[in-house]
Design a protein around this motif. Structure first.
Motif, mmCIF file in Angstrom:
data_model
loop_
_atom_site.group_PDB
_atom_site.id
_atom_site.type_symbol
_atom_site.label_atom_id
_atom_site.label_comp_id
_atom_site.label_asym_id
_atom_site.label_seq_id
_atom_site.Cartn_x
_atom_site.Cartn_y
_atom_site.Cartn_z
ATOM 1 N N VAL A 1 0.844 -1.195 0.000
ATOM 2 C CA VAL A 1 0.000 0.000 0.000
ATOM 3 C C VAL A 1 0.884 1.251 0.000
ATOM 4 O O VAL A 1 0.624 2.211 -0.725
ATOM 5 C CB VAL A 1 -0.981 -0.001 1.202
ATOM 6 C CG1 VAL A 1 -1.699 1.339 1.323
ATOM 7 C CG2 VAL A 1 -1.994 -1.129 1.065
ATOM 8 N N SER A 2 1.962 1.229 0.771
ATOM 9 C CA SER A 2 2.879 2.362 0.837
ATOM 10 C C SER A 2 3.480 2.665 -0.535
ATOM 11 O O SER A 2 3.512 3.823 -0.966
ATOM 12 C CB SER A 2 3.993 2.075 1.850
ATOM 13 O OG SER A 2 4.894 3.152 1.900
ATOM 14 N N GLU A 3 3.941 1.640 -1.240
ATOM 15 C CA GLU A 3 4.539 1.833 -2.567
ATOM 16 C C GLU A 3 3.520 2.402 -3.556
ATOM 17 O O GLU A 3 3.822 3.349 -4.291
ATOM 18 C CB GLU A 3 5.081 0.510 -3.112
ATOM 19 C CG GLU A 3 6.404 0.109 -2.508
ATOM 20 C CD GLU A 3 6.931 -1.190 -3.097
ATOM 21 O OE1 GLU A 3 6.778 -1.403 -4.315
ATOM 22 O OE2 GLU A 3 7.490 -1.993 -2.325
ATOM 23 N N LEU A 4 2.335 1.812 -3.595
ATOM 24 C CA LEU A 4 1.301 2.269 -4.531
ATOM 25 C C LEU A 4 0.855 3.696 -4.213
ATOM 26 O O LEU A 4 0.701 4.532 -5.108
ATOM 27 C CB LEU A 4 0.108 1.314 -4.522
ATOM 28 C CG LEU A 4 0.393 -0.090 -5.067
ATOM 29 C CD1 LEU A 4 -0.751 -1.044 -4.727
ATOM 30 C CD2 LEU A 4 0.620 -0.043 -6.573
ATOM 31 N N LEU A 5 0.666 3.980 -2.925
ATOM 32 C CA LEU A 5 0.243 5.321 -2.518
ATOM 33 C C LEU A 5 1.351 6.334 -2.795
ATOM 34 O O LEU A 5 1.081 7.445 -3.259
ATOM 35 C CB LEU A 5 -0.143 5.339 -1.036
ATOM 36 C CG LEU A 5 -0.524 6.708 -0.472
ATOM 37 C CD1 LEU A 5 -1.697 7.322 -1.238
ATOM 38 C CD2 LEU A 5 -0.856 6.594 1.006
#
Length: 156
Positions: free
Chosen positions: A56-60
């Motif tokens: 989620v961190s990478e995509l966000l």
């Protein structure tokens, strides 16, 4: 400014967490010392693991880089809300019946602005909490719109 950052972040992260069958619990944009932190709390039944937080961190992070809603340098943190997860919505209350909660109010009810105890029910937007005063058990009915902050509470 921080409320617009939170709103934009929520709009960017919602499709990401929904696609992964996760729940967006909260978004905070806060200054601690001289540093700004953008914190995103996610969860699911059984809890989230570090790899889900990382995905989620990478995509966000990519979405934030594209839209660039934050001008100052900041740290992005994606994590589980932990055992003392905040209760923000009416559905949060409804799904945490019989759990220990801490509630802080905008104005006193029965002379108190804070209650900790068992959430017995949440009906018609009213939370009923059973709490102890010394050895006596008491109950209080708290309208949802009078709640300033609420979270699950750990009993030791």
């Amino acid at each position: 400014m921080s409320s617009s950052v939170v709103k934009t972040t929520e709009e960017l992260v919602k499709p990401i967490v929904e696609e992964k069958n996760l729940e967006l619990v909260d978004v905070e944009y806060v200054k601690e010392g001289k540093n700004w932190f953008l914190r995103v709390y996610i969860d699911k039944d059984g809890g989230v693991d570090i790899s889900e937080c990382g995905e989620v961190s990478e995509l966000l992070s990519s979405k934030l880089d594209e839209t660039d809603p934050i001008k100052d340098p900041y740290f992005l943190e994606v994590s589980s809300p932990g055992v003392e997860r905040p209760l923000k919505s009416k559905s949060d209350f409804a799904s945490n019946i019989n759990k220990n909660v801490y509630v802080k109010l905008y104005e006193p009810i029965n002379g108190d602005k804070e209650y900790q105890g068992t959430l017995l029910k949440f009906t018609n937007d009213i939370a009923t909490i059973e709490y102890k005063v010394k050895t006596q058990k008491k109950q209080v009915d708290i309208p949802f719109d009078k709640i300033a902050k609420a979270r699950l509470a750990v009993v030791l």
